[in-house]
Motif scaffolding. Sequence first.
Motif, PDB file in Angstrom:
ATOM      1  N   LYS A   1      -0.160  -9.828  -1.332  1.00 39.74           N
ATOM      2  CA  LYS A   1      -1.470  -8.921  -1.025  1.00 39.74           C
ATOM      3  C   LYS A   1      -2.394  -9.812  -0.323  1.00 39.74           C
ATOM      4  O   LYS A   1      -3.076  -9.399   0.501  1.00 39.74           O
TER       5      LYS A   1
ATOM      6  N   GLU B   1      -1.242  -9.465   3.113  1.00 40.05           N
ATOM      7  CA  GLU B   1      -1.392  -7.910   3.629  1.00 40.05           C
ATOM      8  C   GLU B   1      -2.953  -7.811   4.123  1.00 40.05           C
ATOM      9  O   GLU B   1      -3.439  -7.100   4.841  1.00 40.05           O
ATOM     10  N   ARG B   2      -3.904  -8.630   3.241  1.00 44.72           N
ATOM     11  CA  ARG B   2      -5.152  -8.557   3.307  1.00 44.72           C
ATOM     12  C   ARG B   2      -5.392  -9.119   4.845  1.00 44.72           C
ATOM     13  O   ARG B   2      -6.350  -8.874   5.564  1.00 44.72           O
TER      14      ARG B   2
ATOM     15  N   LEU C   1       5.696   4.302  12.432  1.00 37.75           N
ATOM     16  CA  LEU C   1       6.348   4.260  11.055  1.00 37.75           C
ATOM     17  C   LEU C   1       5.715   3.018  10.410  1.00 37.75           C
ATOM     18  O   LEU C   1       5.346   2.773   9.412  1.00 37.75           O
TER      19      LEU C   1
ATOM     20  N   GLU D   1       2.182   3.398   9.420  1.00 36.81           N
ATOM     21  CA  GLU D   1       2.069   4.355   8.429  1.00 36.81           C
ATOM     22  C   GLU D   1       2.381   3.462   7.013  1.00 36.81           C
ATOM     23  O   GLU D   1       1.532   3.736   6.076  1.00 36.81           O
ATOM     24  N   MET D   2       3.308   2.757   6.889  1.00 34.04           N
ATOM     25  CA  MET D   2       3.636   1.957   5.974  1.00 34.04           C
ATOM     26  C   MET D   2       2.588   1.046   5.676  1.00 34.04           C
ATOM     27  O   MET D   2       2.204   0.504   4.559  1.00 34.04           O
TER      28      MET D   2
ATOM     29  N   ALA E   1      -8.931   3.574   2.123  1.00 34.56           N
ATOM     30  CA  ALA E   1      -8.189   3.569   0.873  1.00 34.56           C
ATOM     31  C   ALA E   1      -7.266   2.231   1.086  1.00 34.56           C
ATOM     32  O   ALA E   1      -7.239   1.387  -0.088  1.00 34.56           O
TER      33      ALA E   1
ATOM     34  N   HIS F   1      -9.849  -0.781   0.359  1.00 30.63           N
ATOM     35  CA  HIS F   1      -9.987  -0.877  -1.064  1.00 30.63           C
ATOM     36  C   HIS F   1      -8.797  -1.488  -1.905  1.00 30.63           C
ATOM     37  O   HIS F   1      -9.156  -2.157  -2.849  1.00 30.63           O
ATOM     38  N   GLU F   2      -7.710  -0.840  -1.520  1.00 31.16           N
ATOM     39  CA  GLU F   2      -6.565  -1.183  -2.286  1.00 31.16           C
ATOM     40  C   GLU F   2      -6.220  -2.769  -2.177  1.00 31.16           C
ATOM     41  O   GLU F   2      -5.535  -3.525  -3.059  1.00 31.16           O
ATOM     42  N   LEU F   3      -6.736  -3.290  -1.050  1.00 31.58           N
ATOM     43  CA  LEU F   3      -6.586  -4.947  -1.110  1.00 31.58           C
ATOM     44  C   LEU F   3      -7.603  -5.584  -1.388  1.00 31.58           C
ATOM     45  O   LEU F   3      -7.670  -6.651  -1.157  1.00 31.58           O
ATOM     46  N   GLY F   4      -8.453  -4.930  -1.951  1.00 25.44           N
ATOM     47  CA  GLY F   4      -9.779  -5.559  -2.521  1.00 25.44           C
ATOM     48  C   GLY F   4     -10.901  -5.918  -1.426  1.00 25.44           C
ATOM     49  O   GLY F   4     -11.746  -6.484  -1.661  1.00 25.44           O
TER      50      GLY F   4
ATOM     51  N   HIS G   1     -13.219  -4.242   0.014  1.00 26.52           N
ATOM     52  CA  HIS G   1     -14.185  -3.179  -0.246  1.00 26.52           C
ATOM     53  C   HIS G   1     -15.464  -3.370   0.820  1.00 26.52           C
ATOM     54  O   HIS G   1     -15.760  -2.454   1.273  1.00 26.52           O
TER      55      HIS G   1
ATOM     56  N   PRO H   1     -14.225   2.400  -5.899  1.00 25.83           N
ATOM     57  CA  PRO H   1     -13.201   1.831  -5.382  1.00 25.83           C
ATOM     58  C   PRO H   1     -12.502   0.695  -6.302  1.00 25.83           C
ATOM     59  O   PRO H   1     -11.346   0.662  -6.401  1.00 25.83           O
TER      60      PRO H   1
ATOM     61  N   ARG I   1      -8.747   0.717  -7.627  1.00 26.74           N
ATOM     62  CA  ARG I   1      -7.818  -0.419  -7.445  1.00 26.74           C
ATOM     63  C   ARG I   1      -7.125  -0.875  -8.898  1.00 26.74           C
ATOM     64  O   ARG I   1      -6.046  -1.218  -8.983  1.00 26.74           O
TER      65      ARG I   1
ATOM     66  N   TYR J   1      -3.228  -0.863 -10.349  1.00 28.20           N
ATOM     67  CA  TYR J   1      -2.608  -2.315 -10.445  1.00 28.20           C
ATOM     68  C   TYR J   1      -1.980  -2.014 -12.181  1.00 28.20           C
ATOM     69  O   TYR J   1      -1.095  -2.223 -12.410  1.00 28.20           O
TER      70      TYR J   1
ATOM     71  N   LEU K   1      -8.913   8.952  -3.933  1.00 24.75           N
ATOM     72  CA  LEU K   1      -8.887   7.862  -3.393  1.00 24.75           C
ATOM     73  C   LEU K   1      -7.390   7.121  -3.983  1.00 24.75           C
ATOM     74  O   LEU K   1      -6.652   6.352  -3.213  1.00 24.75           O
TER      75      LEU K   1
ATOM     76  N   GLU L   1      -4.584   8.214  -1.980  1.00 24.51           N
ATOM     77  CA  GLU L   1      -4.561   7.365  -0.568  1.00 24.51           C
ATOM     78  C   GLU L   1      -3.991   6.107  -0.823  1.00 24.51           C
ATOM     79  O   GLU L   1      -3.212   5.710  -0.132  1.00 24.51           O
ATOM     80  N   MET L   2      -4.576   5.481  -1.971  1.00 27.45           N
ATOM     81  CA  MET L   2      -3.957   4.016  -2.161  1.00 27.45           C
ATOM     82  C   MET L   2      -2.686   3.936  -2.303  1.00 27.45           C
ATOM     83  O   MET L   2      -1.838   3.139  -2.246  1.00 27.45           O
TER      84      MET L   2
ATOM     85  N   ALA M   1       6.535   7.624   5.056  1.00 29.24           N
ATOM     86  CA  ALA M   1       6.457   6.265   5.314  1.00 29.24           C
ATOM     87  C   ALA M   1       6.406   5.760   4.030  1.00 29.24           C
ATOM     88  O   ALA M   1       6.920   4.389   3.706  1.00 29.24           O
TER      89      ALA M   1
ATOM     90  N   GLU N   1       8.964   2.916   2.768  1.00 27.15           N
ATOM     91  CA  GLU N   1       8.219   1.305   2.538  1.00 27.15           C
ATOM     92  C   GLU N   1       8.859   0.974   1.022  1.00 27.15           C
ATOM     93  O   GLU N   1       9.137  -0.267   0.816  1.00 27.15           O
TER      94      GLU N   1
END
Lengths: 628, 628
Positions: free
Chosen positions: A541, A544-545, A595, A598-599, A612, A615-618, A620, B488, B492, B496, B595, B598-599, B612, B616
């Motif tokens: 993560k 990814e971040r 693709l 989108e992934m 989103a 946010h999912e990666l923290g 914010h 958010p 998250r 998790y 949200l 979307e996450m 996608a 993934e």
Amino acid sequence: MPYGFHNKMLRVNLSTHEIALDEPGEEFFRTYLGGWGVIGHYLLKELVPGVDPLGPDNLLIFAPGVVTGAPVGGSGRHAVGAKSPLTGGFAASEAGGFWGAELKRAGWDGIVISGQAEEPVYLWIKDDHVEIRDASHLWGKKTADVEATLRKELGDERVRVAQCGLAGESRVRFASVMHDVNRAAGRTGLGAVMGSKSLKAVAVRGSGQVEVADRDKVRTVARWLRDHFMESGYLRGIHNDGTAGILISLDVRGGLPTRNFQQGSFDGAETITGETMTESILVERDTCFACPIYCKRCVEAAQPYQVDPVYGGPEYETVAALGSCCGVDDLEAIAYGNQLCNAYGLDTISTGVVIAWAMECFERGLLTPVDTGGLDLRFGDAAVMLGLIEQIANRQGFGNLLAEGCLRAAQEIGRGTERYAMQVKGQEIPLHEPRIKFGLDIGYATSPTGADHMHNVHDTALAREGAPIQNMRSLGILQPVAADYLGPEKVRLFKYRQAWRMLDNCLTLCMMMRDIFGADHICNLVQGVTGWNSSMFELMKVSERALAMAQAFNYREGFRPKDDVAHWRFSTPFEDGPAAGVRVPHEEIQRAIQLYYEMNGWDSDTGAPTAATLHELGLHWVAELLYE
Amino acid sequence: MPYGFHNKMLRVNLSTHEIALDEPGEEFFRTYLGGWGVIGHYLLKELVPGVDPLGPDNLLIFAPGVVTGAPVGGSGRHAVGAKSPLTGGFAASEAGGFWGAELKRAGWDGIVISGQAEEPVYLWIKDDHVEIRDASHLWGKKTADVEATLRKELGDERVRVAQCGLAGESRVRFASVMHDVNRAAGRTGLGAVMGSKSLKAVAVRGSGQVEVADRDKVRTVARWLRDHFMESGYLRGIHNDGTAGILISLDVRGGLPTRNFQQGSFDGAETITGETMTESILVERDTCFACPIYCKRCVEAAQPYQVDPVYGGPEYETVAALGSCCGVDDLEAIAYGNQLCNAYGLDTISTGVVIAWAMECFERGLLTPVDTGGLDLRFGDAAVMLGLIEQIANRQGFGNLLAEGCLRAAQEIGRGTERYAMQVKGQEIPLHEPRIKFGLDIGYATSPTGADHMHNVHDTALAREGAPIQNMRSLGILQPVAADYLGPEKVRLFKYRQAWRMLDNCLTLCMMMRDIFGADHICNLVQGVTGWNSSMFELMKVSERALAMAQAFNYREGFRPKDDVAHWRFSTPFEDGPAAGVRVPHEEIQRAIQLYYEMNGWDSDTGAPTAATLHELGLHWVAELLYE
């Protein structure tokens, strides 16, 4: 006390000569680790969109990671970052050697440099002592001379020096930041940013240690690496023959970029490969901080090319860029070209590919001696290749145009020359051929740094040979993916491998370890160094971040999906050679890129990570930055 | 040979009495692990959309996981799955005890049952011997009698029995599958599916072992758990007082579901909490396969309620459902109700909440004695509560309506009674109160199984008290998230935590370990059992994969985002009690749900995982199923 970091980021404003301290806290280091993560954080938080990369408002960031300087092979790396003068987007590049570890030993987790000095200066860091000093006597000097001078005047032979070189001073858009004279943070033009700040060098000496939380755990990883790396064919290969050892195998497969990527095999491959280097000009194997692998070369030659081992020896990228890509089969000439690039602070990849572009255009009649200042540019002419390196670094003659990079040069020249500029987003394509590494194009096209191999190399050969390599299995990719395939399985494999690499660029850990380190090694290393209970999920993560921040930065700078285009040349088949007839269908690669977007949770229309996703990666705060 | 699995899935067609073997291969087990993953795989691959859950074309799947039966606490679990007769969507529910481990010891990784027997049958599995046997003598019998009878006729006291109970025979839509008489796969009506197939029981006896790859590694985890679990306040609590030990703390915080969720605290809480149980009716602490924790209860009572310890004792959910939710403060009556549910095979949660719904409607005058067959339904009336359990199991009188679940019952009755049906997608809401557990609603609203706590419990208390718990830190969530917050960061955290839980439901590992197991324990356990080099990244992806498959299944069955709605009641504040005035703003929770979608990479319009997202996760075949 913290482990793996000191909670000390050095801030230097060269306009005001202010020196300050950031103490971003443990959460910051655990969230970003270092390298790309730290660079992305500062660039997004502090840079005004649209800032001139060569103006005082750009930042130049030196960013080791939490494992940098820990007593384990691969930890002798750091990243350098800024807004790129080559691409106009996110810039980051990594270098090995000893400089990053020394900075950590001096008690610093990184340096964020702003402003612009009026006169040349250098930064002298001795533990807590930080000083901006006059560098007018160093300006214009070659890197080895600068390092020697600094060591002498600072009275310490163990001072480690990062410097921009003459090319950086000249603001060559692909100038590198050099470390230890021969370790380049080569890509994205960071040397030009350093030069634009009139910052000649950063000299560092530390008397401390990088304290680790669990010495036994770190030692176990370090010893395992020492005892087992020779079991990896790849690591044994680069130990024996350097990274250039792979050159011949690429040639055999028909994927050695030759004459500006027009061909995939090169008549002179045997004469320039790493094995030949070992048997001829190699005088010593060199290595980075704490590393048992010794993949670095020191080469020496006399007439006609005076090659000094202080400048190391050419990596694979360099041999292919200055060699096969320019049609040059003279290893000593290549070694000399490597020396020039290291002495001047030029990225060898961009240098070679820019010259190769000019050669192709000349041979096609799109450039003439009128453009080149009378030079006759022909593939295979080593003297011309070397002469152009001098011209580029000094911004003389035709070299002054080439110093802008092949995209800008082509746009200046016109006449259809842009077609032959092997670049994405203005950065020259590295020496890995998508026509034998299907999927690599996804990275070339989409990478926030432009065409880049440092987080994108795609070893389909390994997958093709039956068993997916162990580290991909530890991420859950259990099936080999066919080499000549661009469908969803390939995109997934590409994404996971890229994320693994990007983690190296955050930690910052040498990517060479990828071939032998599994997820457990990485987790044990991070846990042992930091004392955190980090899992591979957490670490992926972070990776990814870091990618999302770089992508967000580029979006803010105006990049859009239309800028993420695979090079047309890879969609045309080689006419001959072992890979004759193979092409990467353009529509397929663009579908794969879609693709991949989108992934990643990137918006197909804007290219930006969605709110989103952030946010999912923290992230914010990045979501707020982009969407509020 | 493989470790952690046998590569043997048993296939039984009850229509044709065919018995067959699936050997799906190592990649299958590594990709899905077991539990939800395996269930999702079979349901998506083999079920025709729109199939009648109670018809012959539904599948009933018993799915242990790779760690089931390994010698470590928490490994005594398995999941049961099907298309749900309660929700019409994906059904899965987990049970502890010994049955799953016994199935693995018999050499099987799971059972996939199709078809419908004409006469009652049971399945007898003794290692490789698999036999479909007449069960007419067992039909209509209570679970303890069935187990005793089977052990006697099979001549082995150590036979483990899964069975559907009278409620399953009656196709009560929230009938459970019972194991070891008192371990319920309670939710989503799996007992009714079993009953509809005329499959009374699955009796299992194995003489083998679950071979593990690295005994030392597994033993280290097992011993660590044994030696440290008492350091966890939560685990010490459930050891001492069972899961019902938490009841009083919820009451104190104002979040004990009371009188059909109208209130959050209950006058009689002290009299029904786990500590009271320990001091009064507890006769023995029980545990599951290999588990040192002993959180299960055996309780005993005489007049007026004859409670037999063979039926165990009530869990927290049961005490709250039959107790506070029905306004009943008589612990022995609750214990007797628990016994009835276990003897008949009724889900105690749905049973209690259905009855509470009827009580509220009656008190509001929406139901009258004409509807109830003369019964006077008042909160707090233990005799009525117990009488309705009998009626439901036997589908007698008013119980025949309640046996349909509160949504269908309310739709049948009309008169606005649906408003008070505490359910999502037709499944009754478990006894966790979103008004003190902000964010839990996201799970209730979106879970593919309808309102469910087995992958959604959200211990905001832990986060609120300053330090996020260690296992969330090992995933990279470093900051506590305020309890009364739905933004958010909460979404998250929810995602998790849910993924961590869902991993338990795939492995299948007891979720109680979550409080003490970190990512390293989980990885070491999986690695030690299977010999794979799995990282936490790989494992979290299995979890995401399982959720995505369940979501894809529901999409194919016609579920859409409009079905994912938080219950209005949680948006109205409690009038009194410690949490008075607190509400979950409806617009905020629906925004959080959006949200969360979307996450997860779910399409906002359709609710389906995007192509996608599926690619993934390596679910290329599901992408084809949905999009091609």
